[in-house]
Design a protein around this motif. Structure first.
Motif, PDB file in Angstrom:
ATOM      1  N   ALA A 244      -6.310  37.370  26.853  1.00 47.92           N
ATOM      2  CA  ALA A 244      -7.206  36.223  26.714  1.00 47.92           C
ATOM      3  C   ALA A 244      -6.921  35.187  27.803  1.00 47.92           C
ATOM      4  CB  ALA A 244      -7.058  35.594  25.335  1.00 47.92           C
ATOM      5  N   LYS A 245      -5.647  34.933  28.060  1.00 45.30           N
ATOM      6  CA  LYS A 245      -5.252  33.960  29.087  1.00 45.30           C
ATOM      7  C   LYS A 245      -5.703  34.425  30.473  1.00 45.30           C
ATOM      8  CE  LYS A 245      -1.239  31.094  30.036  1.00 45.30           C
ATOM      9  NZ  LYS A 245       0.186  30.916  29.773  1.00 45.30           N
ATOM     10  N   ASP A 246      -5.507  35.704  30.764  1.00 44.53           N
ATOM     11  CA  ASP A 246      -5.927  36.270  32.044  1.00 44.53           C
ATOM     12  C   ASP A 246      -7.435  36.134  32.237  1.00 44.53           C
ATOM     13  OD1 ASP A 246      -5.482  37.891  34.494  1.00 44.53           O
ATOM     14  OD2 ASP A 246      -6.637  39.402  33.393  1.00 44.53           O
ATOM     15  N   PHE A 247      -8.180  36.457  31.187  1.00 42.44           N
ATOM     16  CA  PHE A 247      -9.638  36.348  31.251  1.00 42.44           C
ATOM     17  C   PHE A 247     -10.066  34.902  31.509  1.00 42.44           C
ATOM     18  CE2 PHE A 247     -13.678  35.504  29.086  1.00 42.44           C
ATOM     19  CZ  PHE A 247     -14.512  36.345  29.810  1.00 42.44           C
ATOM     20  N   MET A 248      -9.430  33.946  30.812  1.00 43.49           N
ATOM     21  CA  MET A 248      -9.782  32.534  30.998  1.00 43.49           C
ATOM     22  C   MET A 248      -9.493  32.070  32.420  1.00 43.49           C
ATOM     23  SD  MET A 248      -9.053  30.348  27.578  1.00 43.49           S
ATOM     24  CE  MET A 248      -7.425  30.936  27.222  1.00 43.49           C
ATOM     25  N   HIS A 249      -8.359  32.489  32.976  1.00 42.15           N
ATOM     26  CA  HIS A 249      -8.029  32.092  34.346  1.00 42.15           C
ATOM     27  C   HIS A 249      -9.044  32.659  35.343  1.00 42.15           C
ATOM     28  CE1 HIS A 249      -4.423  29.676  34.425  1.00 42.15           C
ATOM     29  NE2 HIS A 249      -3.958  30.379  33.399  1.00 42.15           N
ATOM     30  N   LYS A 250      -9.417  33.909  35.167  1.00 43.73           N
ATOM     31  CA  LYS A 250     -10.398  34.513  36.077  1.00 43.73           C
ATOM     32  C   LYS A 250     -11.759  33.830  35.959  1.00 43.73           C
ATOM     33  CE  LYS A 250      -8.179  39.018  36.345  1.00 43.73           C
ATOM     34  NZ  LYS A 250      -8.200  40.415  35.904  1.00 43.73           N
ATOM     35  N   LEU A 251     -12.174  33.555  34.735  1.00 38.62           N
ATOM     36  CA  LEU A 251     -13.469  32.918  34.515  1.00 38.62           C
ATOM     37  C   LEU A 251     -13.496  31.493  35.064  1.00 38.62           C
ATOM     38  CD1 LEU A 251     -16.297  33.136  33.258  1.00 38.62           C
ATOM     39  CD2 LEU A 251     -15.309  32.339  31.122  1.00 38.62           C
ATOM     40  N   THR A 252     -12.452  30.711  34.793  1.00 41.23           N
ATOM     41  CA  THR A 252     -12.423  29.330  35.288  1.00 41.23           C
ATOM     42  C   THR A 252     -12.329  29.277  36.807  1.00 41.23           C
ATOM     43  OG1 THR A 252     -10.037  29.234  34.885  1.00 41.23           O
ATOM     44  CG2 THR A 252     -11.475  28.295  33.191  1.00 41.23           C
ATOM     45  N   THR A 253     -11.646  30.235  37.410  1.00 43.61           N
ATOM     46  CA  THR A 253     -11.585  30.303  38.874  1.00 43.61           C
ATOM     47  C   THR A 253     -12.975  30.541  39.439  1.00 43.61           C
ATOM     48  OG1 THR A 253      -9.328  31.151  38.803  1.00 43.61           O
ATOM     49  CG2 THR A 253     -10.557  31.518  40.838  1.00 43.61           C
ATOM     50  N   GLN A 254     -13.718  31.443  38.836  1.00 48.92           N
ATOM     51  CA  GLN A 254     -15.080  31.742  39.297  1.00 48.92           C
ATOM     52  C   GLN A 254     -15.986  30.512  39.132  1.00 48.92           C
ATOM     53  OE1 GLN A 254     -15.892  34.602  40.799  1.00 48.92           O
ATOM     54  NE2 GLN A 254     -17.902  33.778  41.232  1.00 48.92           N
ATOM     55  N   ILE A 255     -15.878  29.834  38.002  1.00 53.85           N
ATOM     56  CA  ILE A 255     -16.688  28.632  37.761  1.00 53.85           C
ATOM     57  C   ILE A 255     -16.337  27.546  38.773  1.00 53.85           C
ATOM     58  CG2 ILE A 255     -17.103  26.740  36.132  1.00 53.85           C
ATOM     59  CD1 ILE A 255     -16.749  28.831  33.872  1.00 53.85           C
ATOM     60  N   ALA A 256     -15.039  27.351  39.018  1.00 55.92           N
ATOM     61  CA  ALA A 256     -14.598  26.331  39.976  1.00 55.92           C
ATOM     62  C   ALA A 256     -15.104  26.648  41.382  1.00 55.92           C
ATOM     63  CB  ALA A 256     -13.069  26.228  39.963  1.00 55.92           C
ATOM     64  N   LYS A 257     -15.090  27.916  41.775  1.00 54.47           N
ATOM     65  CA  LYS A 257     -15.606  28.301  43.095  1.00 54.47           C
ATOM     66  C   LYS A 257     -17.091  27.995  43.217  1.00 54.47           C
ATOM     67  CE  LYS A 257     -12.346  32.011  44.187  1.00 54.47           C
ATOM     68  NZ  LYS A 257     -12.198  33.475  44.344  1.00 54.47           N
ATOM     69  N   GLU A 258     -17.850  28.317  42.164  1.00 54.28           N
ATOM     70  CA  GLU A 258     -19.295  28.057  42.192  1.00 54.28           C
ATOM     71  C   GLU A 258     -19.585  26.557  42.270  1.00 54.28           C
ATOM     72  OE1 GLU A 258     -21.978  30.174  42.322  1.00 54.28           O
ATOM     73  OE2 GLU A 258     -20.486  31.759  42.616  1.00 54.28           O
ATOM     74  N   LEU A 259     -18.832  25.768  41.517  1.00 55.85           N
ATOM     75  CA  LEU A 259     -19.030  24.319  41.549  1.00 55.85           C
ATOM     76  C   LEU A 259     -18.621  23.732  42.893  1.00 55.85           C
ATOM     77  CD1 LEU A 259     -17.887  23.327  37.958  1.00 55.85           C
ATOM     78  CD2 LEU A 259     -20.205  23.323  38.854  1.00 55.85           C
ATOM     79  N   LYS A 260     -17.600  24.299  43.528  1.00 55.39           N
ATOM     80  CA  LYS A 260     -17.163  23.827  44.849  1.00 55.39           C
ATOM     81  C   LYS A 260     -18.254  24.116  45.894  1.00 55.39           C
ATOM     82  CE  LYS A 260     -14.229  22.141  47.793  1.00 55.39           C
ATOM     83  NZ  LYS A 260     -13.967  20.714  47.825  1.00 55.39           N
ATOM     84  N   LYS A 261     -18.887  25.301  45.796  1.00 60.70           N
ATOM     85  CA  LYS A 261     -19.984  25.643  46.710  1.00 60.70           C
ATOM     86  C   LYS A 261     -21.106  24.614  46.621  1.00 60.70           C
ATOM     87  CE  LYS A 261     -19.592  30.673  46.651  1.00 60.70           C
ATOM     88  NZ  LYS A 261     -20.261  31.905  46.178  1.00 60.70           N
ATOM     89  N   LYS A 262     -21.404  24.179  45.396  1.00 61.24           N
ATOM     90  CA  LYS A 262     -22.480  23.219  45.162  1.00 61.24           C
ATOM     91  C   LYS A 262     -22.002  21.776  45.301  1.00 61.24           C
ATOM     92  CE  LYS A 262     -24.935  26.410  42.236  1.00 61.24           C
ATOM     93  NZ  LYS A 262     -25.565  26.679  40.989  1.00 61.24           N
ATOM     94  N   ASN A 263     -20.680  21.606  45.465  1.00 57.46           N
ATOM     95  CA  ASN A 263     -20.054  20.299  45.606  1.00 57.46           C
ATOM     96  C   ASN A 263     -20.412  19.367  44.437  1.00 57.46           C
ATOM     97  OD1 ASN A 263     -18.326  18.523  46.853  1.00 57.46           O
ATOM     98  ND2 ASN A 263     -19.947  17.562  48.029  1.00 57.46           N
ATOM     99  N   CYS A 264     -20.228  19.876  43.227  1.00 56.91           N
ATOM    100  CA  CYS A 264     -20.468  19.046  42.043  1.00 56.91           C
ATOM    101  C   CYS A 264     -19.389  19.317  41.004  1.00 56.91           C
ATOM    102  CB  CYS A 264     -21.864  19.301  41.467  1.00 56.91           C
ATOM    103  SG  CYS A 264     -22.202  20.981  41.009  1.00 56.91           S
ATOM    104  N   GLY A 265     -19.180  18.353  40.146  1.00 55.88           N
ATOM    105  CA  GLY A 265     -18.164  18.448  39.104  1.00 55.88           C
ATOM    106  C   GLY A 265     -18.714  19.048  37.827  1.00 55.88           C
ATOM    107  N   ALA A 266     -18.016  18.780  36.742  1.00 53.26           N
ATOM    108  CA  ALA A 266     -18.408  19.344  35.451  1.00 53.26           C
ATOM    109  C   ALA A 266     -18.450  18.247  34.391  1.00 53.26           C
ATOM    110  CB  ALA A 266     -17.417  20.423  35.027  1.00 53.26           C
ATOM    111  N   ILE A 267     -19.401  18.378  33.489  1.00 53.94           N
ATOM    112  CA  ILE A 267     -19.499  17.518  32.319  1.00 53.94           C
ATOM    113  C   ILE A 267     -19.208  18.414  31.120  1.00 53.94           C
ATOM    114  CG2 ILE A 267     -21.015  16.086  30.919  1.00 53.94           C
ATOM    115  CD1 ILE A 267     -22.603  15.544  33.535  1.00 53.94           C
ATOM    116  N   LEU A 268     -18.158  18.082  30.367  1.00 57.94           N
ATOM    117  CA  LEU A 268     -17.725  18.906  29.248  1.00 57.94           C
ATOM    118  C   LEU A 268     -17.784  18.120  27.948  1.00 57.94           C
ATOM    119  CD1 LEU A 268     -14.512  20.325  30.958  1.00 57.94           C
ATOM    120  CD2 LEU A 268     -16.714  21.464  30.772  1.00 57.94           C
TER     121      LEU A 268
END
Length: 186
Positions: A38-62
């Motif tokens: 579960a931890k491995d999956f979360m790290h991979k998923l959050t890394t992918q989300i962070a990369k996509e947000l960096k490409k768009k140069n925007c943050g996150a609202i949670l």
């Protein structure tokens, strides 16, 4: 994480009556494996989300989900078991530190009534069949998740419902005025 580990763990728990020492060792082994996956999956998923947000140069609202388990864990035994494995706050924590590392903003907003409030007129939305919600005030029909995302984004950007209503009314008036000016014969 998956049902396969639940099944294995249940079998091992039944074994505890016959051989408690072996059962304890196996239970620790499979519980650790499940947590690691579960931890491995979360790290991979959050890394992918962070990369996509960096490409768009925007943050996150949670959503601010502090103490969410305490508020929810009151259902059946099976539901409590599923929700106790729900790692939403851990997911948010991992995503937050990765976004901050990339110098992207993270904002937490109150999720109260985000899927039950109309994003256009702030009217109350009611279930219209399945996951679809309908506003009693303006008649807007939309999926409850899309409604929640729009409301959370507005809250995160600092828009109050009143400001949105005023903006919408102003836009309607300016559209009507521009349409009238175009329709005047020359």
């Amino acid at each position: 994480m998956s049902i396969e580990y639940e099944v294995k763990i249940r079998r091992i728990q039944k074994l505890s009556k016959i051989n408690p020492l072996t059962s304890k060792k196996l239970l620790e082994k499979y519980s650790r494996r499940e947590k690691n996956r579960a931890k491995d999956f979360m790290h991979k998923l959050t890394t992918q989300i962070a990369k996509e947000l960096k490409k768009k140069n925007c943050g996150a609202i949670l959503e601010n989900l502090k103490d969410v388990k305490r508020r929810i864990l009151n259902g059946s035994k099976d539901m409590n078991r599923k929700l106790s494995k729900w790692n939403v706050r851990t997911f948010q924590f991992i995503l937050e530190y990765k976004l901050k590392w990339l110098n992207l903003p993270v904002k937490y907003v109150n999720p109260a009534k985000s899927s039950k409030t109309c994003p256009l007129c702030s009217g109350s939305m009611a279930s219209y069949g399945g996951r679809i919600m309908k506003c009693g005030k303006c008649g807007l029909t939309m999926d409850r998740d899309v409604t929640a995302v729009l409301n959370l984004q507005m809250r995160g950007e600092g828009f109050t419902q009143r400001a949105l209503n005023e903006l919408t009314e102003r836009e309607e008036l300016s559209r009507n005025k521009s349409n009238n000016s175009l329709c005047i014969p020359t």
